[in-house]
Motif scaffolding. Structure first.
Motif, short mmCIF file in Angstrom:
data_model
loop_
_atom_site.label_atom_id
_atom_site.label_comp_id
_atom_site.label_asym_id
_atom_site.label_seq_id
_atom_site.Cartn_x
_atom_site.Cartn_y
_atom_site.Cartn_z
N CYS A 1 -0.02 5.31 4.58
CA CYS A 1 1.18 4.47 4.51
C CYS A 1 2.36 5.26 3.94
CB CYS A 1 0.90 3.23 3.67
SG CYS A 1 -0.19 2.04 4.49
N CYS B 1 -5.58 2.45 -0.75
CA CYS B 1 -5.75 2.10 0.66
C CYS B 1 -6.37 0.70 0.85
CB CYS B 1 -6.63 3.14 1.31
SG CYS B 1 -6.88 2.84 3.06
N CYS C 1 -4.92 1.48 7.67
CA CYS C 1 -4.10 2.70 7.76
C CYS C 1 -3.37 2.82 9.09
CB CYS C 1 -4.96 3.93 7.55
SG CYS C 1 -6.05 3.80 6.13
N CYS D 1 0.86 -1.19 0.00
CA CYS D 1 0.00 0.00 0.00
C CYS D 1 0.89 1.23 0.00
CB CYS D 1 -0.91 0.01 1.21
SG CYS D 1 -1.87 1.56 1.29
#
Ligand code: FES
Length: 165
Positions: free
Chosen positions: A95, A132, A136, A90
């Motif tokens: 990220c 995403c 997260c 990701c």
């Protein structure tokens, strides 16, 4: 032609498709295309050939284009041969702010391949940069064969990748 195509789908795959069809109203078998493609891909080393997509189309009595549309739109389907283990890093905003670019660079260096490529030994496929993946809070993260690995560091990545057979 139709019989030949249907032979590309295993008995198990056809059972999975038949079960999926039953969940939808009569004549709406198109809704089962997702399950059908998943079953077909699973039994074909993780990717869908044109012949296999045509067999799914034939089994569901659909125009092939309707199957191609689904197979090429959703990221979980592959339309070319790929490595055994599918790896997605990701690189979306959360990220990225926690070092995803360096993580991706480390994965590429460790495997000796770039995004979209498979290792020559057929072990790993570095699928693509993912948007995403909804983890997260654990970024930077990657998904390997549908399993999430979070709070990645180069050392952690090395351990994960070395454990893949
Ligand atoms: S931004 Fe990476 S999981 Fe959400």
């Amino acid at each position: 032609m139709a019989d030949t195509q249907n032979q590309l789908l295993s008995k198990h795959a056809r059972q999975v498709i038949d079960e999926a069809i039953k969940r939808y109203p009569e004549g709406k078998q198109r809704s089962a295309v997702f399950e059908a493609l998943r079953a077909a891909q699973h039994e074909n080393h993780g990717y869908l050939s044109v012949e296999l997509m045509d067999a799914v189309a034939d089994y569901l009595k659909l125009e092939p284009i309707k199957v191609y549309e689904v197979a090429t739109f959703y990221s979980m389907f592959e339309t070319k041969p790929v490595g055994r283990h599918s790896i997605s890093v990701c690189t979306n905003i959360s990220c990225m702010l926690r070092g995803a670019d360096e993580i991706l660079a480390h994965v590429e260096k460790k495997l000796g391949i770039k995004l979209g490529e498979s290792t020559p030994d057929g072990r790993c496929y570095l699928k693509r940069e993912e948007e995403c993946l909804a983890a997260c809070a654990g970024g930077p993260m990657m998904m390997v064969d549908h399993k999430y690995y979070e709070n990645l560091t180069p050392e952690k990545i090395d351990r994960i990748l070395e454990a893949l057979k």
